[in-house]
Design a protein around this motif. Structure first.
Motif, PDB file in Angstrom:
ATOM      1  N   GLU A   1      15.664 -23.105  36.073  1.00  0.00           N
ATOM      2  CA  GLU A   1      14.286 -23.667  34.982  1.00  0.00           C
ATOM      3  C   GLU A   1      13.232 -22.049  35.512  1.00  0.00           C
ATOM      4  OE1 GLU A   1      12.473 -26.727  35.191  1.00  0.00           O
ATOM      5  OE2 GLU A   1      14.283 -28.289  35.103  1.00  0.00           O
TER       6      GLU A   1
ATOM      7  N   PHE B   1      22.823 -15.791  31.001  1.00  0.00           N
ATOM      8  CA  PHE B   1      23.826 -17.137  31.450  1.00  0.00           C
ATOM      9  C   PHE B   1      24.659 -17.673  30.518  1.00  0.00           C
ATOM     10  CE2 PHE B   1      21.026 -16.828  35.156  1.00  0.00           C
ATOM     11  CZ  PHE B   1      21.494 -17.094  36.592  1.00  0.00           C
ATOM     12  N   GLY B   2      23.502 -17.334  29.322  1.00  0.00           N
ATOM     13  CA  GLY B   2      24.475 -17.621  27.788  1.00  0.00           C
ATOM     14  C   GLY B   2      26.110 -17.001  27.548  1.00  0.00           C
TER      15      GLY B   2
ATOM     16  N   THR C   1      24.216 -23.234  33.800  1.00  0.00           N
ATOM     17  CA  THR C   1      22.769 -23.275  33.113  1.00  0.00           C
ATOM     18  C   THR C   1      22.336 -22.821  33.727  1.00  0.00           C
ATOM     19  OG1 THR C   1      24.082 -25.862  34.260  1.00  0.00           O
ATOM     20  CG2 THR C   1      21.561 -25.163  33.770  1.00  0.00           C
ATOM     21  N   VAL C   2      21.494 -22.047  32.823  1.00  0.00           N
ATOM     22  CA  VAL C   2      20.245 -21.318  33.442  1.00  0.00           C
ATOM     23  C   VAL C   2      19.198 -21.768  34.080  1.00  0.00           C
ATOM     24  CG1 VAL C   2      18.277 -19.964  32.379  1.00  0.00           C
ATOM     25  CG2 VAL C   2      20.391 -20.412  30.796  1.00  0.00           C
TER      26      VAL C   2
ATOM     27  N   ASN D   1      12.457 -16.540  30.559  1.00  0.00           N
ATOM     28  CA  ASN D   1      13.417 -15.182  29.961  1.00  0.00           C
ATOM     29  C   ASN D   1      14.411 -14.435  29.139  1.00  0.00           C
ATOM     30  OD1 ASN D   1      14.353 -12.501  30.348  1.00  0.00           O
ATOM     31  ND2 ASN D   1      12.716 -12.224  32.069  1.00  0.00           N
TER      32      ASN D   1
ATOM     33  N   LEU E   1      13.768 -19.868  35.231  1.00  0.00           N
ATOM     34  CA  LEU E   1      14.596 -18.339  34.077  1.00  0.00           C
ATOM     35  C   LEU E   1      14.983 -17.989  32.854  1.00  0.00           C
ATOM     36  CD1 LEU E   1      17.461 -16.910  36.703  1.00  0.00           C
ATOM     37  CD2 LEU E   1      14.710 -15.729  36.092  1.00  0.00           C
ATOM     38  N   ALA E   2      14.469 -19.953  32.547  1.00  0.00           N
ATOM     39  CA  ALA E   2      14.853 -20.213  31.217  1.00  0.00           C
ATOM     40  C   ALA E   2      13.749 -19.831  30.054  1.00  0.00           C
ATOM     41  CB  ALA E   2      14.408 -22.061  31.122  1.00  0.00           C
TER      42      ALA E   2
ATOM     43  N   PHE F   1      17.866 -13.450  30.470  1.00  0.00           N
ATOM     44  CA  PHE F   1      18.549 -14.111  31.594  1.00  0.00           C
ATOM     45  C   PHE F   1      19.313 -15.381  30.936  1.00  0.00           C
ATOM     46  CE2 PHE F   1      15.992 -12.010  34.642  1.00  0.00           C
ATOM     47  CZ  PHE F   1      16.941 -11.302  35.623  1.00  0.00           C
ATOM     48  N   ALA F   2      18.374 -15.605  29.499  1.00  0.00           N
ATOM     49  CA  ALA F   2      18.738 -16.591  28.785  1.00  0.00           C
ATOM     50  C   ALA F   2      19.876 -16.080  28.475  1.00  0.00           C
ATOM     51  CB  ALA F   2      18.128 -17.055  27.800  1.00  0.00           C
TER      52      ALA F   2
END
Lengths: 336, 300
Positions: free
Chosen positions: B128, B140-141, B125-126, B133, B130-131, B136-137
């Motif tokens: 919040e 984390f994906g 889960t990203v 960016n 960094l969501a 980073f998204a």
């Protein structure tokens, strides 16, 4: 005897020999119905009850024949296309009264085998535009265009992005009809709508169906309608992972993912089997394609993703369509 | 934006990860001199038990572990059949594949009611903060099992080519007579190798079901084990090129999905990854496999 008379009245004029043969078949069939009908149902997938949607709907129909009508039913699963005709023939040779095909992919085998075994009734529980040249055949199916219309009304009114996706397995005629209905009806309730369509390329690939769906969602679709056989699980997974909404196909999908399934448009496939049983029992076995229209469809309760107002609006539109008060033009689109 | 955007890369990684894990397994097997044609069956078994573990223990990592452990058992069985008996590796591999389809279909039927639900998701889960960016998204994906695959690739590569056990294993795959003369117990080395191979292949299966589509269906692997086998040949039995081959197939599949938006017959596009695989194999020319691959070791 009354049954026999009624059946003979429905015969096309094909000569005394054919009439006599069919008469014997029908008499035997009607007689057997009073005792115990012996039927075989052929599935292309394995474990149909586990495949939510079309195949589970068919299986529920089979169960109806057993539970409500006392039929002795044998189920053949995972029959590959090259083996369909042979499988059906084996049942006919083994004195089965009825052989049921469950997919339009079985039409070739249906056409091939039915004329060879006049003492067996061959039934197609799927979309077909024509019947084999034989008197021992029947077909029951839904009006897929109308089914698409109901799906389009649901998705067109529920979308917030004005983009909906329809994902299919292979662009067969039934899917083309369904997707055409979606395009036309969603336009009526939402003039800004864009319908994205895509195909996973088969009826079994969950990963492919998933990735194709993810792509449509990335294009902005927030409501996804899926009809890809076993692969529909992949579509549901894609929808769940992206927190969009799914419209269940044919049977109730709510239990699979309650928060993700907006509603399911029930096709009521068991009613086809009920009709078959009634036709056999009453002897109404004139070759025909029995089409089940919008009145046979139903929506399951909506989840919480849409407002009560939107839910009511959808229900109203669907009711209007079912009652013939909403006119949706029949336009055939090609998705090949 | 249609191709080569972050979503496209993520799609290729999701598609390629199970293949990469399985290909690592095949690579180790063939480096040890075992022709692992049963790869499809072991992958399928790992895929099934992965889902089973994830659903019954309500934890995707438990599913991954179950798939891996069952894969190790399958690897051990393979070793018993092709190393200790030893039977013909081609025939036994094909037989294992058929048996795995039957076994998993049978067990799937028994557990179908429970397996109708999706397995719990296996993803990061990203945070919040960094969501927003994109970099980073994206990071984390990337599926957790893809990161694990990268780590395992490095470890496998190091062990095979930079460590004493790796040298031992490669010598068994290259020349059993020389290896035996050096006092190496061929059967033990191959058995250990096949347990590792089974684990990697089972993990690949679990990556397909638990890590990607979160459900199981009959024959869900649909030939992916054999594609991994082709990737090993493409990679000439080296991890880096093998993984690249798997990724290439993943890219091909992702291109196929996206190309549908251009219009035309979808089947035409869905051929892309397979045509790509054949083309790449044809263009890479004849590769030289470890010499002992497929030869049963009789022990004399």
């Amino acid at each position: 005897m009354n049954m026999l008379t009624e059946m003979n009245l429905g015969l096309p004029t094909k000569g005394a020999v054919t009439g006599a043969v069919l008469g014997v078949l029908m008499f035997a069939t009607a007689g057997a119905a009073l005792a115990e009908m012996k039927a075989a149902v052929i599935f292309g997938v394995a474990n149909p009850v586990a495949v939510n949607g079309w195949d589970r709907g068919q299986f529920e129909g089979v169960q109806k024949l057993i539970d409500d009508h006392g039929w002795d039913v044998t189920v053949a699963e995972a029959v590959p296309f090259p083996g369909l005709a042979n499988t059906a023939e084996n049942y006919a040779k083994s004195d089965y009264d009825v052989v049921i095909f469950t997919s339009s992919g079985h039409i070739k085998a249906w056409n091939e085998v039915a004329p060879k075994y006049p003492d067996t009734l061959f039934v197609m529980m799927s979309t077909t535009s024509s019947l084999p040249e034989s008197d021992n055949v029947l077909a029951y199916t839904s009006d897929f265009y109308a089914y698409g219309v109901v799906n389009g009304l649901v998705a067109g009114l529920a979308t917030e992005t004005d983009k909906i996706a329809a994902i299919g397995g292979v662009p067969v005629q039934a899917l083309e009809d369904m997707f055409s209905g979606i395009v036309e009806s969603s336009k009526i309730v939402n003039p800004d709508i864009e319908v994205l369509t895509a195909f996973s390329g088969d009826w079994t690939g969950i990963p492919r169906a998933r990735e194709v769906s993810v792509l449509q969602i990335q294009q902005g679709a927030d409501i996804v309608i899926g009809n890809a056989g076993v692969g529909t699980r992949g579509i549901l997974d894609a929808v769940q992972s992206t927190e969009t909404q799914f419209v269940g196909y044919a049977t109730d999908w709510t239990e699979d993912a309650p928060e993700t399934v907006l509603t399911s448009v029930l096709m009521n496939i068991p009613s086809w089997y009920e009709q078959l049983a009634q036709d056999v029992e009453s002897g109404a076995l004139t070759p025909r394609i029995e089409l089940f229209g919008a009145e046979s469809f139903a929506l399951t309760p909506f989840n919480d993703s849409i407002s009560a107002e939107t839910a009511q609006k959808i229900t109203d539109y669907v009711d209007q369509y079912v009652n013939g008060e909403l006119d949706v033009p029949k336009v055939n689109h090609s998705f090949k | 934006m249609m191709f080569l955007d972050p979503d496209f890369i993520l799609s290729a990684l999701r598609t390629g990860t199970p293949l990469m894990l399985v290909a690592l397994g095949v690579l180790v097997a063939e480096r040890a001199g075992v022709l692992f044609l049963g790869v499809e069956g072991v992958m399928l078994t790992g895929a099934f038990f992965g889902v089973l573990g994830a659903v019954y223990m309500d934890d995707p990592w438990a599913g991954v572990l179950t798939g891996t452990l069952v894969g190790m058992v399958a690897g051990l069985i393979t070793a018993a059949l092709v190393v200790w008996l030893p039977t013909d590796q081609v025939v036994m591999g094909l037989a294992l594949n058929i048996a795995a389809i039957g076994l998993t279909s049978f067990l799937f039927r028994l557990a179908a009611g429970d397996l109708s639900q999706m397995t719990p998701p296996l993803n990061f889960t990203v945070p919040e903060s960094l969501a927003d960016n994109a970099f980073f998204a994206f990071l984390f994906g990337v599926p957790p099992l893809t990161w694990l695959t990268l780590v395992l690739s490095v470890v496998t590569s190091y062990l095979l080519f930079r460590s004493a056990p790796g040298l031992l294993l490669r010598s068994v795959g290259q020349d059993v007579k020389a290896a035996r003369s050096a006092g190496i117990d061929i059967r033990v080395v191959r058995t250990v190798a096949m347990v590792i191979v089974g684990g990697l292949t089972g993990l690949g299966g679990a990556a397909l079901t638990v890590g990607w589509v979160r459900s199981f269906s009959d024959d869900i692997t649909a030939g992916r084990g054999f594609i991994a086998l082709a990737a090993v040949y493409f990679g000439r039995w080296y991890p880096g090129w093998t993984l690249f081959g798997c990724l290439l197939f993943g890219i091909g599949e992702s291109v196929a999905f996206r190309a549908q938006m251009l219009g035309g017959n979808p089947h035409l596009y869905l051929m892309i990854p397979y045509v790509l695989t054949v083309a790449v194999l044809a263009l890479t020319g004849r590769a030289r496999a470890p010499r002992e691959v497929g030869r049963p070791y009789e022990g004399n």
